[in-house]
Scaffold this active site. Structure first.
Site, short mmCIF file in Angstrom:
data_model
loop_
_atom_site.label_atom_id
_atom_site.label_comp_id
_atom_site.label_asym_id
_atom_site.label_seq_id
_atom_site.Cartn_x
_atom_site.Cartn_y
_atom_site.Cartn_z
N GLU A 1 1.04 -2.05 4.14
CA GLU A 1 1.66 -1.97 5.46
C GLU A 1 1.86 -0.51 5.88
OE1 GLU A 1 2.50 -4.14 7.79
OE2 GLU A 1 3.66 -2.76 9.04
N TRP B 1 15.39 -4.07 5.72
CA TRP B 1 14.06 -4.51 6.19
C TRP B 1 13.21 -4.95 5.03
CZ3 TRP B 1 8.79 -3.11 5.96
CH2 TRP B 1 8.50 -2.08 5.07
N HIS C 1 5.14 1.88 -7.19
CA HIS C 1 5.85 3.15 -7.07
C HIS C 1 7.11 3.00 -6.22
CE1 HIS C 1 3.19 4.51 -3.42
NE2 HIS C 1 4.25 3.86 -3.00
N HIS C 2 7.26 1.86 -5.57
CA HIS C 2 8.53 1.58 -4.90
C HIS C 2 9.55 1.03 -5.89
CE1 HIS C 2 6.84 2.03 -0.81
NE2 HIS C 2 5.74 1.58 -1.37
N ARG D 1 20.96 5.90 0.31
CA ARG D 1 20.68 5.32 1.63
C ARG D 1 21.50 4.05 1.80
NH1 ARG D 1 14.28 3.85 1.20
NH2 ARG D 1 14.53 3.69 3.43
N THR E 1 -6.23 11.56 1.19
CA THR E 1 -5.36 11.95 2.30
C THR E 1 -5.49 13.45 2.55
OG1 THR E 1 -3.89 10.26 1.42
CG2 THR E 1 -3.04 11.61 3.20
N SER F 1 -8.08 11.89 14.96
CA SER F 1 -9.49 12.21 14.77
C SER F 1 -10.29 12.14 16.07
CB SER F 1 -10.13 11.25 13.75
OG SER F 1 -9.38 11.24 12.56
N ASP G 1 -15.00 -7.19 26.54
CA ASP G 1 -13.67 -7.66 26.15
C ASP G 1 -13.69 -7.80 24.63
OD1 ASP G 1 -11.08 -8.80 26.04
OD2 ASP G 1 -11.34 -9.63 28.04
N LYS H 1 -8.68 14.32 4.37
CA LYS H 1 -8.60 14.13 5.82
C LYS H 1 -7.96 15.35 6.48
CE LYS H 1 -8.35 9.11 6.50
NZ LYS H 1 -9.06 8.84 7.76
N HIS I 1 3.14 -1.75 0.70
CA HIS I 1 2.43 -0.49 0.68
C HIS I 1 1.19 -0.49 1.56
CE1 HIS I 1 2.66 3.61 -0.28
NE2 HIS I 1 1.36 3.60 -0.18
N TYR J 1 -0.07 1.89 5.25
CA TYR J 1 -1.36 2.36 5.75
C TYR J 1 -1.73 1.67 7.05
CZ TYR J 1 -1.31 4.91 1.52
OH TYR J 1 -0.91 5.77 0.54
N SER K 1 1.06 -13.49 14.70
CA SER K 1 0.49 -12.61 15.73
C SER K 1 -0.44 -11.59 15.10
CB SER K 1 1.64 -11.91 16.48
OG SER K 1 1.17 -10.80 17.16
N SER K 2 0.03 -10.94 14.03
CA SER K 2 -0.77 -9.89 13.41
C SER K 2 -2.06 -10.45 12.83
CB SER K 2 0.03 -9.21 12.30
OG SER K 2 1.20 -8.64 12.83
N HIS L 1 16.98 -1.72 12.57
CA HIS L 1 16.25 -0.49 12.90
C HIS L 1 14.90 -0.46 12.17
CE1 HIS L 1 15.18 3.68 13.53
NE2 HIS L 1 15.17 3.88 12.22
#
Lengths: 333, 602
Positions: free
Chosen positions: B254, B138, B301-302, B449, B327, B267, B94, B330, B252, B256, B168-169, B65
């Site tokens: 990731e 994950w 912080h993780h 979890r 943040t 926006s 293009d 914004k 982290h 963002y 790919s990315s 998931h």
């Protein structure tokens, strides 16, 4: 067009949540029972109220804007405002100031709870295993498993590590969790302030039975703790000759049990939890089941069926032998 | 080769618009798969001691998931908009490298299929179906992922799949950076770029800098698992914490990568539907850039529960709290954009405002675990599950849905039903709050979890049931959306060039745009080219037909061929067949060789 009421929806689950609440919540983080847990709770409460204030103000502004400025026929075109420097500075500084009010007590609490107890503290070593807990009291020469006994009111210095993969030792009433990382020793310290039985469990995903790696902490009056210490320090009970328990000991000593489990004077296995005083524990299988004959019988016969992935093999012990082994284990108070 | 219909035209396409649609449909299919996994998870947790699935299956479900939603649904759904919208917003015909773009898509598709093949690949490894899907989370924490503790092919599927997707990315990242920097229409200065394009640019810089980190971490893991190396083996003197640092150093940024595109979409949507320019455009852009930089300084912080020591915890706590400032800025700018406007309550606007409302909650719970002592009670509990879903569902997915309702008419030429859209929004909104709000309490009451079962005496059974009902409601909402998509194919109102009165270039051309996009490349004189501002009149739309024939490159077979080499190579590592490795490399080299010498002007 239906009006926006985004603030209504979150209230519904909140109301449901309040209604749904009940019960003793043995693993709640909101009922601290030690200095460590108390400090954390106090800090969380203060951050929580800051968050509520910000939530009300900002969501309020958002809802007001969406309702007040919704499109209506005949309203003139809006002024094309591109920005406002003073406003930008204001709403950059405002969160920064609030964060100072959160950061200062945070830093203070980090250092106050940095895991150092006075030298007189009771020392306990916690070792995580897939999927159970080993506890050692080096100064008391006690080794036990899954149920941690502590005296009330005395500081405890807990050193945490792992024998295999990463686990996390967590008994919420007594304080925050700390990872058990193989090759590292980490520390937490706390002073339990109320007698009681507190539940906890492994908090870091550690494989198949991560969900079944539970633990219990028994915070005892000093006299009760001393009595417990004396029982643990005593040699494992030797059953009288010819008794059912003696037959159980003989079956145990001849079975594969001895490869993994220690019983003083009988076996020296160290892969599974020590059984020298297993009869004195209220639960088996890391807090999963009550320590009674039916559960012991099922556990010995087929542990992996009760606890997925459990490393204890199915033991070919049955009938009268099984009854005897169970009687023996229960006699090991 | 340039046919516009039929399977072959889709297989060989290099048109950014078609690739955008391919990204959308593929990612949406994976979104449904990930959602189904979530529903099974919620079914299992609806009651204590649940028996819907067993421990091993549950561990596969939550691993897949998370992996699916992050890498196969949210990132590529954003990529659908990068592909379709960015070239239109900057006035280009293009992307910079159309065939590389096709390659990115095919690698993504094949990587996603490779990962999901693990659900049914059990028999290949003499195991049952539903036995060899990834099962270590994950986040794949070492040393649980070592061969000793995860002997099956489960973790192999996961790390090989992620390596494929990383290719790919990265390819797409470089492509879009070059596209945005080099293919802007005349007059489209950097500070005239639409905000969505700006956030895409920041995101792509994060992609090209963050993905190499996880690639390295995964290569270490591959060496450990395939060749007996010891990068994460404590018994050999290494430390499994190396993985945590590398993973979160990627992980982290990731976060963002997942949220910045949605912020860009919001926006765009807010100004259009409040008929006001984005408030504080420069501040919004710079705060996005700042978030991109600061996202690199917060990874530990993780890891507050690891016990890195009070100094490290304090530093990472401070940097994490600091990131709340840009943040928050914004959010204030978005509210100020609405302020004083004439707000039209379209579905797109509903989702955009829902984004802000939900993101505030996710941001505030984020501040509570930016504080390490508080986090010690929250991390690895359902409180954090609530937080990430407020940020990634209430945030990213709401933002993406805003983008879908906003740009769907441009992409397909038909308007989605607003009535079904509103229904979709309110069901999603109520469902997500029912599903995820109780998780805050479930976590605070002590439920960790990633557990497949919990005891009734934990006292969280009713809350979990509420959460499951909420998840079902999200499922119903998603069905409404699928119906809306399906209905719109034939019954949707035809979309004019500009159904919303947008300010940016994509609204100046037909819906859907012709293959060459702009009959004449526009010259841009303002940040809001299609709106009247103090200094500028609206830009005239390009003529309906190009004054001279526009050269559009044809399709190419070689990007999909080259892409095919990667999963074959991965299969070789998975099944330990050397000949497959040679085959995979041969396919890839052949594809690249033909690609390199292909006259791309058919």
């Amino acid at each position: 067009m239906p009006r926006f009421r985004p603030w209504l929806s979150p209230l519904l689950p909140l109301a449901l949540a309040v209604v749904a609440c009940g019960g003793p919540f043995p693993q709640s983080t909101l009922r601290p029972r030690s200095d460590f847990a108390g400090a954390v709770d106090q800090l969380f409460t203060s951050i929580f109220w800051w968050a509520i204030i910000v939530f009300v103000v900002v969501e309020g502004l958002l809802c007001y804007a969406v309702i007040r400025y919704r499109h209506r026929e005949g309203r003139p075109a809006p002024r094309p405002v591109h920005g406002h420097t003073a406003l930008e500075i204001a709403w950059t500084l405002a969160p920064a100031v609030i964060l100072v009010f959160i950061a200062v007590p945070t830093m203070r609490t980090i250092f106050a709870t940095a895991g150092e107890a006075p030298p007189t503290a009771l020392k306990v070593e916690v070792i995580g295993h897939q999927w159970w807990w080993e506890y050692r009291y080096p100064d008391l020469r006690i080794v036990t498993a899954n149920e941690l006994s502590l005296p009330v009111g005395r500081p405890v210095q807990v050193s945490i590590t792992s024998a295999d993969v990463i686990h996390s030792f967590w008994a919420p009433a007594l304080g925050g969790k700390r990872d058990a990382t193989p090759g590292y020793v980490t520390r937490i310290a706390f002073r339990p302030d109320s007698v009681g039985v507190y539940s906890g469990q492994c908090a870091e995903f550690c494989g198949a039975s991560h969900a079944n790696m539970r633990l219990r902490v028994l915070v005892l009056r000093d006299s009760a703790f001393q009595a417990w210490v004396r029982r643990q320090q005593a040699p494992a009970a030797a059953p009288p000759r010819g008794s059912l328990e003696a037959r159980g000991r003989d079956v145990f000593a001849k079975s594969a049990c001895i490869g993994c489990h220690t019983i003083d004077g009988v076996s020296k296995g160290i892969i599974g939890p020590t059984l020298s005083h297993v009869g004195g524990r209220a639960t088996i299988a890391a807090g999963l089941f009550p320590n009674d004959s039916p559960h012991l019988a099922r556990w010995i016969a087929n542990a992996p069926s009760l606890k997925p992935g459990a490393l204890m093999m199915q033991m070919p012990v049955a009938g009268a032998d099984l009854t005897a082994v169970i009687a023996y284990l229960q006699s090991l108070k | 080769m340039t046919g516009s219909r039929g399977l072959r035209s889709w297989l060989t396409t290099t048109d950014h618009k078609r690739i955008g649609l391919l990204y959308f449909y593929t990612a949406f299919a994976f979104f449904l798969v990930g959602g189904l996994e979530a529903l099974l998870i919620r079914a299992q947790l609806a009651r204590p001691n649940g028996t819907v699935v067993g421990a091993e299956t549950y561990n596969q479900l939550f691993t897949m998931h998370g992996t699916t939603m992050v890498f196969l649904a949210l990132m590529p759904l954003s990529a659908a908009f990068f592909n379709y919208i960015v070239p239109l917003q900057i006035g280009a015909r293009d992307v910079a490298f159309p065939r590389l773009n096709a390659f990115s898509y095919w690698v993504f598709l094949l990587g996603g299929l490779f990962l999901n093949a693990s659900w049914i690949a059990g028999p290949v490894f003499r195991a049952g179906v539903l036995n060899v899907a990834p099962d270590a989370g994950w986040f794949g924490y070492a040393n649980l992922t070592e061969r000793q503790y995860s002997p099956g092919p489960n973790v192999d599927f996961w790390m090989l799949g992620l390596q494929i997707l990383g290719v790919s990315s990265l390819a797409a990242g470089f492509n879009f950076i070059v596209t945005i920097l080099n293919l802007r229409a005349p007059g489209m200065k950097m500070m005239r770029l639409p905000t969505f394009t700006w956030m895409t640019l920041v995101t792509q810089f994060l992609v090209i800098t963050a993905f190499p980190v996880i690639t390295v971490a995964l290569v270490f893991l591959m060496f450990d698992r395939f060749f007996g190396a010891h990068f994460y083996v404590p018994q050999a003197g290494a430390t499994p914490l190396l993985w945590q640092h590398l993973f979160w150093l990627f992980g982290h940024p990731e976060v963002y990568i997942l949220i910045l595109p949605a912020m860009g979409i919001v926006s765009e949507v807010l100004p259009t539907f409040s008929r006001k320019p984005l408030f504080g455009y420069t501040v919004v852009v710079y705060s996005g850039v700042l978030i991109g930089f600061m996202g690199w300084g917060v990874w530990s912080h993780h890891m507050f529960s690891v016990g890195l020591g009070p100094i490290a915890d304090s530093v990472f706590s401070a940097t994490t709290m600091l990131i709340a400032v840009p943040t928050g800025v914004k959010i204030f700018n978005w509210i100020a954009t609405l302020w004083g406007g004439t707000i039209r309550g379209t579905t797109a606007l509903h989702f955009a405002v829902g984004f802000i409302a939900m993101f505030i909650i996710g941001g505030l719970s984020g501040v509570t675990h930016a504080s390490p002592p508080a986090d010690l009670q929250q991390t690895d509990t359902y409180y954090v599950v609530a937080h990430i879903h407020y940020v990634l569902f209430g945030g990213t997915i709401f933002g993406l849905f805003a983008g879908i309702y906003y740009w769907w008419p441009k992409m397909t030429g038909r308007l989605l039903s607003e009535a079904l859209g509103k229904l979709h929004f309110w069901l999603t909104f109520i469902g997500m709050n029912l599903a995820f709000f109780p998780m805050h309490l479930i976590g605070l009451l002590g439920m960790p979890r990633r557990i497949y079962t919990y005891a009734p005496d934990l006292g969280v059974s009713s809350l979990n049931l509420v959460s499951t009902i909420g998840a079902l409601l999200i499922g119903v909402a998603t069905l409404v959306f699928v119906v809306n998509l399906w209905r719109t194919r034939s019954h949707g109102a035809p979309a004019p060039n500009d159904p919303w009165g947008g300010a940016t270039l994509e609204w100046a051309i037909p819906s859907p745009p012709p293959p060459y996009n702009f009959s004449v490349i526009p010259t841009v004189a303002s940040r809001l080219p299609r709106w009247k501002t103090e200094h500028h009149d609206p830009m005239p739309d390009p003529p309906a037909a190009p004054p001279a024939p526009v050269h559009v490159p044809g399709g190419s077979w070689w990007p999909p061929v080259a892409a095919l080499g990667l999963p074959v190579l991965a299969l070789a590592l998975l099944t330990h067949h050397l000949w497959l490795a040679f085959l995979g490399v041969a396919i890839m080299l052949y594809g690249i060789y033909r690609w390199a010498f292909e006259p791309f002007e058919i």
